[in-house]
Scaffold this motif. Structure first.
Motif, PDB file in Angstrom:
ATOM      1  N   GLU A  30       0.822  -1.208   0.000  1.00  0.00           N
ATOM      2  CA  GLU A  30       0.000   0.000   0.000  1.00  0.00           C
ATOM      3  C   GLU A  30       0.861   1.265   0.000  1.00  0.00           C
ATOM      4  O   GLU A  30       0.537   2.255  -0.669  1.00  0.00           O
ATOM      5  CB  GLU A  30      -0.920   0.005   1.225  1.00  0.00           C
ATOM      6  N   LEU A  31       1.958   1.240   0.740  1.00  0.00           N
ATOM      7  CA  LEU A  31       2.840   2.395   0.789  1.00  0.00           C
ATOM      8  C   LEU A  31       3.485   2.646  -0.567  1.00  0.00           C
ATOM      9  O   LEU A  31       3.613   3.793  -1.013  1.00  0.00           O
ATOM     10  CB  LEU A  31       3.904   2.197   1.874  1.00  0.00           C
ATOM     11  N   LEU A  32       3.891   1.567  -1.225  1.00  0.00           N
ATOM     12  CA  LEU A  32       4.470   1.715  -2.559  1.00  0.00           C
ATOM     13  C   LEU A  32       3.434   2.242  -3.543  1.00  0.00           C
ATOM     14  O   LEU A  32       3.749   3.061  -4.416  1.00  0.00           O
ATOM     15  CB  LEU A  32       5.016   0.358  -3.034  1.00  0.00           C
ATOM     16  N   GLU A  33       2.181   1.788  -3.358  1.00  0.00           N
ATOM     17  CA  GLU A  33       1.113   2.268  -4.238  1.00  0.00           C
ATOM     18  C   GLU A  33       0.871   3.760  -4.013  1.00  0.00           C
ATOM     19  O   GLU A  33       0.595   4.511  -4.958  1.00  0.00           O
ATOM     20  CB  GLU A  33      -0.168   1.464  -3.992  1.00  0.00           C
ATOM     21  N   MET A  34       0.974   4.222  -2.759  1.00  0.00           N
ATOM     22  CA  MET A  34       0.844   5.652  -2.480  1.00  0.00           C
ATOM     23  C   MET A  34       1.896   6.467  -3.222  1.00  0.00           C
ATOM     24  O   MET A  34       1.656   7.594  -3.652  1.00  0.00           O
ATOM     25  CB  MET A  34       1.000   5.907  -0.970  1.00  0.00           C
ATOM     26  N   GLU A  35       3.079   5.882  -3.368  1.00  0.00           N
ATOM     27  CA  GLU A  35       4.178   6.577  -4.029  1.00  0.00           C
ATOM     28  C   GLU A  35       4.120   6.441  -5.552  1.00  0.00           C
ATOM     29  O   GLU A  35       4.954   7.019  -6.257  1.00  0.00           O
ATOM     30  CB  GLU A  35       5.515   6.030  -3.531  1.00  0.00           C
ATOM     31  N   GLY A  36       3.162   5.652  -6.040  1.00  0.00           N
ATOM     32  CA  GLY A  36       3.035   5.476  -7.486  1.00  0.00           C
ATOM     33  C   GLY A  36       3.889   4.360  -8.050  1.00  0.00           C
ATOM     34  O   GLY A  36       3.992   4.209  -9.275  1.00  0.00           O
ATOM     35  N   ASP A  37       4.515   3.572  -7.197  1.00  0.00           N
ATOM     36  CA  ASP A  37       5.359   2.459  -7.648  1.00  0.00           C
ATOM     37  C   ASP A  37       4.490   1.206  -7.794  1.00  0.00           C
ATOM     38  O   ASP A  37       4.453   0.347  -6.916  1.00  0.00           O
ATOM     39  CB  ASP A  37       6.487   2.210  -6.652  1.00  0.00           C
ATOM     40  N   LYS A  38       3.779   1.093  -8.901  1.00  0.00           N
ATOM     41  CA  LYS A  38       2.849  -0.010  -9.080  1.00  0.00           C
ATOM     42  C   LYS A  38       3.540  -1.371  -9.222  1.00  0.00           C
ATOM     43  O   LYS A  38       3.073  -2.354  -8.645  1.00  0.00           O
ATOM     44  CB  LYS A  38       1.944   0.267 -10.275  1.00  0.00           C
ATOM     45  N   PRO A  39       4.659  -1.471  -9.958  1.00  0.00           N
ATOM     46  CA  PRO A  39       5.344  -2.773 -10.019  1.00  0.00           C
ATOM     47  C   PRO A  39       5.804  -3.245  -8.637  1.00  0.00           C
ATOM     48  O   PRO A  39       5.649  -4.414  -8.285  1.00  0.00           O
ATOM     49  CB  PRO A  39       6.534  -2.500 -10.952  1.00  0.00           C
ATOM     50  N   GLY A  40       6.382  -2.319  -7.851  1.00  0.00           N
ATOM     51  CA  GLY A  40       6.812  -2.692  -6.508  1.00  0.00           C
ATOM     52  C   GLY A  40       5.644  -3.072  -5.621  1.00  0.00           C
ATOM     53  O   GLY A  40       5.729  -4.029  -4.834  1.00  0.00           O
ATOM     54  N   ALA A  41       4.541  -2.328  -5.749  1.00  0.00           N
ATOM     55  CA  ALA A  41       3.350  -2.644  -4.954  1.00  0.00           C
ATOM     56  C   ALA A  41       2.813  -4.016  -5.328  1.00  0.00           C
ATOM     57  O   ALA A  41       2.435  -4.813  -4.453  1.00  0.00           O
ATOM     58  CB  ALA A  41       2.278  -1.574  -5.185  1.00  0.00           C
ATOM     59  N   ARG A  42       2.765  -4.286  -6.641  1.00  0.00           N
ATOM     60  CA  ARG A  42       2.240  -5.585  -7.094  1.00  0.00           C
ATOM     61  C   ARG A  42       3.072  -6.743  -6.528  1.00  0.00           C
ATOM     62  O   ARG A  42       2.528  -7.764  -6.105  1.00  0.00           O
ATOM     63  CB  ARG A  42       2.235  -5.630  -8.624  1.00  0.00           C
ATOM     64  N   LYS A  43       4.389  -6.551  -6.493  1.00  0.00           N
ATOM     65  CA  LYS A  43       5.259  -7.597  -5.949  1.00  0.00           C
ATOM     66  C   LYS A  43       4.947  -7.861  -4.474  1.00  0.00           C
ATOM     67  O   LYS A  43       4.878  -9.012  -4.035  1.00  0.00           O
ATOM     68  CB  LYS A  43       6.719  -7.176  -6.110  1.00  0.00           C
ATOM     69  N   ARG A  44       4.749  -6.787  -3.713  1.00  0.00           N
ATOM     70  CA  ARG A  44       4.438  -6.949  -2.287  1.00  0.00           C
ATOM     71  C   ARG A  44       3.071  -7.601  -2.089  1.00  0.00           C
ATOM     72  O   ARG A  44       2.895  -8.450  -1.202  1.00  0.00           O
ATOM     73  CB  ARG A  44       4.469  -5.594  -1.585  1.00  0.00           C
ATOM     74  N   TYR A  45       2.091  -7.223  -2.904  1.00  0.00           N
ATOM     75  CA  TYR A  45       0.769  -7.828  -2.790  1.00  0.00           C
ATOM     76  C   TYR A  45       0.828  -9.323  -3.084  1.00  0.00           C
ATOM     77  O   TYR A  45       0.153 -10.124  -2.430  1.00  0.00           O
ATOM     78  CB  TYR A  45      -0.213  -7.151  -3.742  1.00  0.00           C
ATOM     79  N   GLU A  46       1.628  -9.694  -4.085  1.00  0.00           N
ATOM     80  CA  GLU A  46       1.774 -11.118  -4.413  1.00  0.00           C
ATOM     81  C   GLU A  46       2.441 -11.869  -3.265  1.00  0.00           C
ATOM     82  O   GLU A  46       2.051 -13.001  -2.946  1.00  0.00           O
ATOM     83  CB  GLU A  46       2.583 -11.266  -5.703  1.00  0.00           C
ATOM     84  N   GLU A  47       3.445 -11.250  -2.648  1.00  0.00           N
ATOM     85  CA  GLU A  47       4.088 -11.863  -1.483  1.00  0.00           C
ATOM     86  C   GLU A  47       3.091 -12.020  -0.340  1.00  0.00           C
ATOM     87  O   GLU A  47       3.058 -13.068   0.328  1.00  0.00           O
ATOM     88  CB  GLU A  47       5.268 -10.998  -1.029  1.00  0.00           C
ATOM     89  N   ALA A  48       2.293 -10.980  -0.109  1.00  0.00           N
ATOM     90  CA  ALA A  48       1.308 -11.026   0.974  1.00  0.00           C
ATOM     91  C   ALA A  48       0.290 -12.138   0.724  1.00  0.00           C
ATOM     92  O   ALA A  48      -0.087 -12.868   1.649  1.00  0.00           O
ATOM     93  CB  ALA A  48       0.596  -9.678   1.090  1.00  0.00           C
ATOM     94  N   ARG A  49      -0.151 -12.267  -0.504  1.00  0.00           N
ATOM     95  CA  ARG A  49      -1.116 -13.325  -0.824  1.00  0.00           C
ATOM     96  C   ARG A  49      -0.507 -14.699  -0.616  1.00  0.00           C
ATOM     97  O   ARG A  49      -1.165 -15.615  -0.104  1.00  0.00           O
ATOM     98  CB  ARG A  49      -1.603 -13.167  -2.267  1.00  0.00           C
TER      99      ARG A  49
END
Length: 417
Positions: free
Chosen positions: A372-391
């Motif tokens: 979510e923090l990466l998404e706030m910063e506009g880093d969508k690839p980084g956010a997607r990676k973290r979401y996949e890890e979380a899942r």
């Protein structure tokens, strides 16, 4: 002298005690505070004020507490609560005179075995009357325990307003005792015990007032704030003046942390992140790093969104009237990322038997929050990676809601591309 307090409660003052009281069987006809008649479990009965000496009703004694981004709001009221509940509630009838114990056995039969609130209340009332006649202290753990059991019964029968009425009556009588007798020589230990009960009662009242079927948030906040202020004021007094002879111990750091956390959760639910974050930070300082709750506390979300200490830090915007200088968003996000990362670091150091399900679920939520923090910063690839890890983590620990939330975030992230 008998004074009517509420439709179901009356208090009788005697010569040598502040108050003794009886509870009349309530009208159990449906009201606007009564839940629909479905197979729903009642809310857990929390707080360290339930130090009593009778076997009591446990709504969720055999129910696993499953923490998730949506329900971690109740961490302070569930995790600490259940620990203290199971630690202190266990009691026995041997502390009651037999005439009182006899009525309590009948009351508990109609509470736990064959549910009949009017019959249960009749016998609780008889037990309190007989206890008063036999000279039992109305502020003893035993008698307060009976009154708290009445509150549990009211919750079990979905009579939340009447549960509040009883607690408000107990709180008023305890406050009156502290005001009139708390400073007298020889009452030091009793004052500590009753004041501690008062804190727990206020936390429970805050929980009831903020509940779905009451929704009096101002009264809830008043109760939570009173509990926190009282805990910290007493702690400060002891540190500055020393502990008086006979006072005994005050609350443990974990119990103090519980009161701070409940107020933080309340502010978080109102999106007052700038008020919630300092409370979470102070609470975190009171919890041993070997306790999995320290991981969860760093990710204590509100029920409405995936918020936590790290997200609270990222979103803490004081009102424009505040004299505090505004912290740049980039600094807030950096601080938030540090706390989410710290949660993962703490979890990695906790090993069995100290490691519990809280740690595993906390890892999933902390990882999601980094996304979510990466998404706030506009880093969508980084956010997607973290979401996949979380899942992936959520799947590994059978944390279904975490799986679903991560899936929602991934779909949202994909749409924004």
């Amino acid at each position: 002298m008998t004074v009517a307090i509420a439709p179901s409660v009356e208090v009788r003052y005697s010569n040598n005690r502040c108050a003794s009281w009886t509870v009349q069987p309530p009208d159990l006809q449906p009201s606007h505070h009564v839940l629909p008649k479905r197979n729903q479990k009642t809310r857990p009965i929390p707080s360290f004020w339930y130090t009593c000496s009778i076997p009591v009703y446990t709504p969720a004694a055999n129910t696993s507490i499953f923490l998730s981004p949506n329900i971690l709001f109740g961490v302070g009221s569930l995790i600490y609560t259940n620990y203290i509940y199971n630690t202190y509630i266990i009691g026995a009838f041997h502390k009651f005179p037999e005439p009182v114990a006899q009525r309590l056995r009948r009351a508990l039969y109609y509470t736990n075995i064959s549910l009949s609130p009017p019959d249960a209340l009749k016998y609780y009332r008889q037990a309190l009357t007989v206890a008063d006649e036999l000279g039992m202290d109305p502020f003893s753990d035993e008698i307060l325990g009976v009154k708290f059991q009445i509150v549990a019964l009211m919750e079990k029968s979905n009579q939340y307003q009447k549960a509040i009425d009883v607690l408000e009556l107990v709180r008023r009588d305890c406050l009156k005792w502290i005001e009139l007798l708390g400073e007298k020589p020889g009452n030091e230990g009793k004052r500590t015990r009753i004041l501690g009960k008062q804190v727990g009662i206020s936390v429970k009242l805050g929980d009831l007032y903020s509940g779905e079927y009451i929704q009096e948030r101002e009264k809830a906040e008043e109760a939570f704030v009173w509990a926190v202020e009282t805990v910290l004021k007493e702690k400060k007094r002891r540190e500055e003046q020393g502990v008086k002879e006979g006072e005994g111990d005050w609350m443990t750091d974990e119990e103090i942390g519980a009161s701070l956390e409940t107020l933080g959760n309340h502010y978080e639910s109102k999106d007052l992140h700038y008020l919630a974050a300092p409370l979470y930070l102070q609470c975190l300082s009171l919890i041993p790093s070997s306790n999995c709750h320290s991981v969860v506390l760093s990710i204590s979300p509100s029920p409405s969104s995936l918020n936590n200490l790290s997200i609270s830090l990222a979103q803490q915007h004081p009102p424009s009237s505040s004299t505090s200088p505004h912290t740049p968003a980039s600094t807030q996000i950096a601080s938030a990322r540090a706390w989410a990362t710290k949660a993962l670091e703490i979890a990695s150091t906790i090993k069995p038997p100290n490691r519990t399900e809280e740690c595993d679920i906390g890892c999933a939520v902390a990882t999601h929050n980094l996304g979510e923090l990466l998404e706030m910063e506009g880093d969508k690839p980084g956010a997607r990676k973290r979401y996949e890890e979380a899942r992936s983590i959520a799947k590994a620990v059978a944390f279904q809601e975490g799986v679903e939330r991560a899936g929602e975030a991934l779909r949202r992230n994909k749409k924004g591309e």
